[in-house]
Structure formats: C-alpha cells, structure tokens
Design a protein around this motif. Structure first.
Motif, PDB file in Angstrom:
ATOM      1  N   THR A 153      -6.978  12.037  -5.796  1.00 29.11           N
ATOM      2  CA  THR A 153      -5.787  11.419  -5.212  1.00 29.11           C
ATOM      3  C   THR A 153      -5.508  11.908  -3.801  1.00 29.11           C
ATOM      4  OG1 THR A 153      -4.399  13.109  -6.260  1.00 29.11           O
ATOM      5  CG2 THR A 153      -4.700  11.022  -7.450  1.00 29.11           C
ATOM      6  N   ARG A 195       0.812  -1.217   0.000  1.00 30.80           N
ATOM      7  CA  ARG A 195       0.000   0.000   0.000  1.00 30.80           C
ATOM      8  C   ARG A 195       0.845   1.267   0.000  1.00 30.80           C
ATOM      9  NH1 ARG A 195      -4.166  -2.401   4.562  1.00 30.80           N
ATOM     10  NH2 ARG A 195      -4.852  -4.160   3.284  1.00 30.80           N
ATOM     11  N   GLN A 237      -6.571   2.883 -11.348  1.00 30.96           N
ATOM     12  CA  GLN A 237      -7.154   2.254 -12.536  1.00 30.96           C
ATOM     13  C   GLN A 237      -8.307   3.054 -13.124  1.00 30.96           C
ATOM     14  OE1 GLN A 237      -7.620  -1.601 -10.270  1.00 30.96           O
ATOM     15  NE2 GLN A 237      -6.853  -2.441 -12.193  1.00 30.96           N
ATOM     16  N   ASP A 287     -11.075   6.132  -3.601  1.00 28.01           N
ATOM     17  CA  ASP A 287     -10.119   5.068  -3.881  1.00 28.01           C
ATOM     18  C   ASP A 287     -10.381   4.538  -5.282  1.00 28.01           C
ATOM     19  OD1 ASP A 287      -8.620   2.761  -4.110  1.00 28.01           O
ATOM     20  OD2 ASP A 287      -9.232   1.904  -2.195  1.00 28.01           O
ATOM     21  N   GLY A 288      -9.483   4.905  -6.213  1.00 27.80           N
ATOM     22  CA  GLY A 288      -9.578   4.405  -7.577  1.00 27.80           C
ATOM     23  C   GLY A 288      -8.509   3.394  -7.911  1.00 27.80           C
ATOM     24  N   GLY A 289      -7.559   3.245  -7.002  1.00 22.21           N
ATOM     25  CA  GLY A 289      -6.507   2.261  -7.202  1.00 22.21           C
ATOM     26  C   GLY A 289      -5.617   2.513  -8.405  1.00 22.21           C
ATOM     27  N   TRP A 311      -5.900   4.498   0.061  1.00 20.84           N
ATOM     28  CA  TRP A 311      -6.353   3.105   0.081  1.00 20.84           C
ATOM     29  C   TRP A 311      -7.504   2.988   1.057  1.00 20.84           C
ATOM     30  CZ3 TRP A 311      -7.407  -0.941   3.251  1.00 20.84           C
ATOM     31  CH2 TRP A 311      -7.471  -2.215   2.677  1.00 20.84           C
ATOM     32  N   TYR A 333       0.648   2.401  -3.439  1.00 18.39           N
ATOM     33  CA  TYR A 333      -0.707   2.458  -3.976  1.00 18.39           C
ATOM     34  C   TYR A 333      -0.990   3.869  -4.489  1.00 18.39           C
ATOM     35  CZ  TYR A 333      -5.694   1.127  -4.100  1.00 18.39           C
ATOM     36  OH  TYR A 333      -6.978   0.813  -4.481  1.00 18.39           O
ATOM     37  N   GLU A 393     -11.885  -2.977   1.604  1.00 14.56           N
ATOM     38  CA  GLU A 393     -12.843  -3.580   0.683  1.00 14.56           C
ATOM     39  C   GLU A 393     -14.205  -3.685   1.363  1.00 14.56           C
ATOM     40  OE1 GLU A 393     -13.802  -7.955  -1.189  1.00 14.56           O
ATOM     41  OE2 GLU A 393     -11.730  -7.488  -0.663  1.00 14.56           O
ATOM     42  N   LYS A 448     -12.186  -3.958  -5.815  1.00 15.36           N
ATOM     43  CA  LYS A 448     -12.901  -3.932  -4.532  1.00 15.36           C
ATOM     44  C   LYS A 448     -14.410  -3.883  -4.706  1.00 15.36           C
ATOM     45  CE  LYS A 448      -9.073  -1.553  -2.286  1.00 15.36           C
ATOM     46  NZ  LYS A 448      -8.629  -0.364  -1.528  1.00 15.36           N
ATOM     47  N   ARG A 461     -13.965   3.176  -5.869  1.00 20.86           N
ATOM     48  CA  ARG A 461     -14.075   3.014  -7.316  1.00 20.86           C
ATOM     49  C   ARG A 461     -13.086   1.979  -7.852  1.00 20.86           C
ATOM     50  NH1 ARG A 461     -14.061   6.468 -11.390  1.00 20.86           N
ATOM     51  NH2 ARG A 461     -15.953   5.415 -12.087  1.00 20.86           N
ATOM     52  N   ALA A 462     -12.141   1.549  -7.029  1.00 15.89           N
ATOM     53  CA  ALA A 462     -11.163   0.551  -7.480  1.00 15.89           C
ATOM     54  C   ALA A 462     -11.899  -0.718  -7.909  1.00 15.89           C
ATOM     55  CB  ALA A 462     -10.179   0.247  -6.359  1.00 15.89           C
TER      56      ALA A 462
END
Length: 295
Positions: A219, A77, A214, A210-212, A84, A80, A87, A290, A286-287
């Motif tokens: 941010t 993480r 992707q 949280d978009g991870g 983060w 990341y 889940e 998850k 949004r990741a």
C-alpha cells in the motif's frame, strides 16, 4: 466531404487521438471510449456544418473530453486503495530497439515511465504539456482548450516541463544498454540472486504496487535498492510457491516487461524503467481491471 470521406479522415487520425486521450487520462480503455464518442460528435457536427479539418476538430474535442474525464478520475483516485498506476498497454512481441521500423513505433508510444510522471501534474498542466510537447499544438489553441490566456498557458507549460524533467528519466532509449540491464534484472530476479539484483538497481530506486484494493499489493512505495530487491524476490518466491503461475516477457508501452499468468489469466505486470545503466523505477500492476491479455 461525404460520409465515406469523413469516416476515412477520422480513421487516419484515430491512432493519434487515442494517444492524446491516453496521455491525458492514463487509461487506454477510457481513451478508446473518448475517441469513440468523438466520432459520434463529429458526425453530428458535420451534418450541421461541414468540418473542413477533421484532425484539428477531433483533437480539440478529444482533449476537452479528456480534461473533463481526468478531473472526475482525480476525485475518484483520492479514495483509491494504495497507489494508483496508469493502465498499461501490453503487446505480445517485444520491440526490437535496434530495428528502425520498431524505433518509429516506440517513438509514437506514450511510455509507461512518462505516464507515471504525468500523474504528478495538475489536469491543466498535464493537458498543456501533452498537447504542446507531445503533439505540437500551438499555445493559443491550448489556451482555448483549458480556458486560460496564452501567457498563463505558457507558465503552465513551463511548470509542467520542469516537473517532468525532474521526475522522469531520460526518454531516449539506448538499445544495447536497455537490453543488457533488463536481461541482468530478469536473470537476477528469476535466480533469486539478491546481490546481482541489487547491482541492477539505482540506489534510489522506487517500487510501486497497484492492487486497487482487490488483490494483495504493497500500500506504500518501497524505496532503496536493498529493500526493493528483497521485495521483488519475495514476490517471486511467493509466485513460485503458488505453483500455478508462469512468467513471460512482454512489451508494456513499447518496452520489455515481465508478465505473470495463472493459466490464461494475467495476474501481474512488472515494469522496470531503466536510465543511465540502472533500473530507477519498478511498477507492479496487479489491479485486475488494468490487466488485459497482450494484443
């Protein structure tokens, strides 16, 4: 105890084991994997020497595996992209907080707000707090798990308790208040009413996405009622302009939340945390890894 009795004993404690692992690692998928691996270790251990107390044996095994997994995850993480978030566990039907049976279900659920706060603890503090405060494991047993003396574990628990108390809203949920605030929050957001939305938010509210790395997501956390309200309305407007997304109400870790779908695909969860008549946190997941369809 024969193999059938061992399997039945394991199945009786399995839900509790998943909750232990989930509270420690913050990922329900990882928690399920930890518990599945525990069953294999239990069978092997029982073949060597009969396991008398399956619940206790499995709790120790799951806790140890969860600590190791959490330490590894913490390192991952550090790189990341963006914040983060844990889940979430999504269910289709909202829990009726006025129903005693549903209140029992809620009481057994690790709340999303609590999981977020637990992320601020060290691995040793986290497992100590989870095992002792949530699941009633005595300090001497926790000490064996984390490799500390009972006195040191008591200090860990004290520090963790203070940090949880400082960072988390009260966990008791008043059903009438929660429903009323959540309803006003959803109505204001859906109607694009900035003033009404601000009125539902605590002045120090924080929105975290949280978009991870992707998908698009902020941010950095957004802070303050006005900024968070404008941020949420911007998300709602963008979703409306896409034209292929629909919103619905779901339960996340036992409490109401907003789900956004594009066709059959879950794209976003908006999880408000409510305390003292206001929304104090808004977590936006949004990741893709998850987001799972409601159970």
């Amino acid at each position: 105890m024969d193999d059938e009795a061992l399997a039945l004993a394991f199945e009786r404690v399995r839900p509790r084991l998943v909750r232990v692992a989930y509270a420690v690692v913050g990922s329900h998928a990882d928690a399920e994997d930890v518990v599945a691996a525990c069953w294999l270790r239990l069978v092997t251990a029982h073949a060597r020497e009969p396991v008398v107390d399956v619940g206790k044996w499995c709790t120790v095994a799951v806790a140890r595996a969860s600590i190791d997994l959490l330490r590894t995850a913490r390192k991952q993480r550090e790189v990341y992209v963006g914040p983060w978030l844990p889940e979430p566990v999504v269910t289709a039907a909202q829990i009726d907080l006025a129903d005693p049976a549903d209140r029992v279900t809620l009481d057994e659920t690790v709340s999303y707000a609590l999981l977020v706060v637990l992320e601020t603890l060290t691995p040793a503090e986290r497992v100590t707090w989870v095992l002792h405060e949530l699941f009633g494991v005595p300090f001497p047993e926790v000490a064996d798990l984390v490799g500390r003396t009972p006195a040191a574990v008591r200090q860990l628990a004290s520090r963790a308790r203070a940090r949880v108390r400082e960072g988390a809203p009260r966990f008791e949920v008043d059903p009438v208040e929660h429903h009323e605030v959540f309803s006003r929050f959803v109505t204001a957001a859906a109607g694009g009413d900035l003033a009404a939305l601000v009125a539902t938010l605590d002045p120090d509210v924080v929105a975290t996405s949280d978009g991870g790395g992707q998908v698009s997501a902020a941010t950095r956390p957004v802070k303050g009622a006005d900024r968070v309200a404008r941020f949420l309305l911007g998300i709602a407007d963008l979703s409306a302009r896409r034209g292929n997304e629909e919103s619905s109400l779901v339960a996340v870790n036992g409490l109401p939340a907003i789900a956004v779908h594009a066709g059959e695909r879950l794209t976003t969860l908006v999880v408000p945390t409510i305390a003292d008549g206001r929304v104090v946190r808004v977590d936006i997941i949004r990741a893709p890894a998850k987001l799972h369809s409601p159970r």
